[in-house]
Design a protein around this motif. Sequence first.
Motif, PDB file in Angstrom:
ATOM      1  N   HIS A 117      43.228  41.937  49.642  1.00  0.00           N
ATOM      2  CA  HIS A 117      43.263  42.738  48.280  1.00  0.00           C
ATOM      3  C   HIS A 117      43.211  41.820  47.205  1.00  0.00           C
ATOM      4  CE1 HIS A 117      45.106  46.659  49.811  1.00  0.00           C
ATOM      5  NE2 HIS A 117      43.695  46.346  50.221  1.00  0.00           N
ATOM      6  N   THR A 118      44.128  40.548  47.441  1.00  0.00           N
ATOM      7  CA  THR A 118      43.971  39.272  46.232  1.00  0.00           C
ATOM      8  C   THR A 118      42.694  38.788  46.171  1.00  0.00           C
ATOM      9  OG1 THR A 118      46.300  38.850  46.723  1.00  0.00           O
ATOM     10  CG2 THR A 118      45.048  37.228  45.732  1.00  0.00           C
ATOM     11  N   LEU A 119      41.848  38.639  47.385  1.00  0.00           N
ATOM     12  CA  LEU A 119      40.604  37.972  47.163  1.00  0.00           C
ATOM     13  C   LEU A 119      39.351  38.962  46.577  1.00  0.00           C
ATOM     14  CD1 LEU A 119      40.422  36.062  50.558  1.00  0.00           C
ATOM     15  CD2 LEU A 119      40.357  35.188  48.064  1.00  0.00           C
ATOM     16  N   VAL A 120      39.473  40.277  46.912  1.00  0.00           N
ATOM     17  CA  VAL A 120      38.720  41.283  46.487  1.00  0.00           C
ATOM     18  C   VAL A 120      38.803  41.513  44.886  1.00  0.00           C
ATOM     19  CG1 VAL A 120      38.392  44.078  46.200  1.00  0.00           C
ATOM     20  CG2 VAL A 120      38.632  42.733  48.618  1.00  0.00           C
ATOM     21  N   ASP A 121      40.265  41.447  44.436  1.00  0.00           N
ATOM     22  CA  ASP A 121      40.623  41.793  43.139  1.00  0.00           C
ATOM     23  C   ASP A 121      39.656  40.259  42.224  1.00  0.00           C
ATOM     24  OD1 ASP A 121      41.838  44.053  43.488  1.00  0.00           O
ATOM     25  OD2 ASP A 121      43.758  42.876  43.365  1.00  0.00           O
ATOM     26  N   GLY A 122      40.039  39.264  43.080  1.00  0.00           N
ATOM     27  CA  GLY A 122      39.468  37.969  42.236  1.00  0.00           C
ATOM     28  C   GLY A 122      37.854  37.958  42.105  1.00  0.00           C
ATOM     29  N   LEU A 123      37.431  38.617  43.349  1.00  0.00           N
ATOM     30  CA  LEU A 123      35.903  38.532  43.329  1.00  0.00           C
ATOM     31  C   LEU A 123      35.357  39.750  42.163  1.00  0.00           C
ATOM     32  CD1 LEU A 123      35.264  38.611  47.098  1.00  0.00           C
ATOM     33  CD2 LEU A 123      34.499  37.032  45.586  1.00  0.00           C
TER      34      LEU A 123
END
Length: 377
Positions: A117-123
């Motif tokens: 989720h952190t990576l998806v939010d950042g992307l």
Amino acid sequence: MSLDRREFLAASLAASAAACQQRIAERQTAAGPEAQPGIPGPYPGRVVAVDHPGSIVAGEYQRGAVRGMIERGLNELTHAESLVDSLREFFEPGDVVGIKVNGVGRPYVISDQTVLHTLVDGLNEAGIPNRDIVVYERTKASFMGAGFDKWLPEGVRFMNATETYHRIQLDMDGYDRDVYMEMPLVHPEYAEEYRVDDPHVRRSYVCKWLSQAVDKVINICVLKHHQSAGVTLALKNMSHGFVNNVNRSHATTTANACGIFIPAVVDLPIIRDKVKLHILDGVKGAYHGGPGGKVGKYTWEHKTMYFATDPVALDKTGWKVIDEKRAEVGAPSIALLKPDEDSLWLNCQVEHIELAGNMGLGVYDDEKIRVKRGSLA
């Protein structure tokens, strides 16, 4: 003049790697077949380690702590000032980004939703919408069994290359017939149905997710021992996740060829070009009994994550972490491990990491690996 075991493996790997380049389709990379391979990426030999004592509480990952670890780790790796800026170094709007997760050690040591989720939010913040993010695990059974489908953000797609694990895995529906690694390594059980000189049984075909569905990849691996490969970190998450016909690499407890097989797969231009970033989730780890269900009694909370574009340097670092834990509990180092009730293979072939370094896939020499460590609280 005789060759010792390491020299023999290196010579065999070189021959196999040369063979695997002979028939690679032009669509392997968006940049074309003449592009220079990406791995080890822009930061060879650089690894960032970030620990946080509050990253896991009562067995549950803590989202705020994990977000802080990922932001700090990627910023230190790229010298950016924010998570978004660090991700923009690798990805841009219009890219279809694949994220490789790992569900094999379920329920003990697998990819966690807080990391994804952190990576998806950042992307998303970097201009890449959920529809352009595709999460992947090799088998649907592993993906669903780990519960990954239950916490995918809305609009994020997932793909698998095959339905379930097969000891003899030659199905092709999820694999690309034009993109493969070939070496004369044949599973002994193939003789019942195939000729040993049949090219099909000597090839491991790349999944369509990698060859056709995504432009760039984030490789999320976990910190775990592996009975035949020694460790299963960044390199093995790619080699045994992105292609089929992988059981020939460790067909029996004595017919073990992971030392050769893993680097030969990762050396494929399509993998070297498309995989941009490696994140080793070491919030939890397993120091023995891997990769599957036996890891439960060997799991510990390491509370650290590692970041790199160089999978060899990352794996060398992770290997040392696992060996340090083994020493702490009085167990021998992985390279010296002999079979026991929870690790059956005769020799754990951690030399796949050194051989990957010999292939130019990254930095293996400890004197040339720079591990920058940081702590959050």
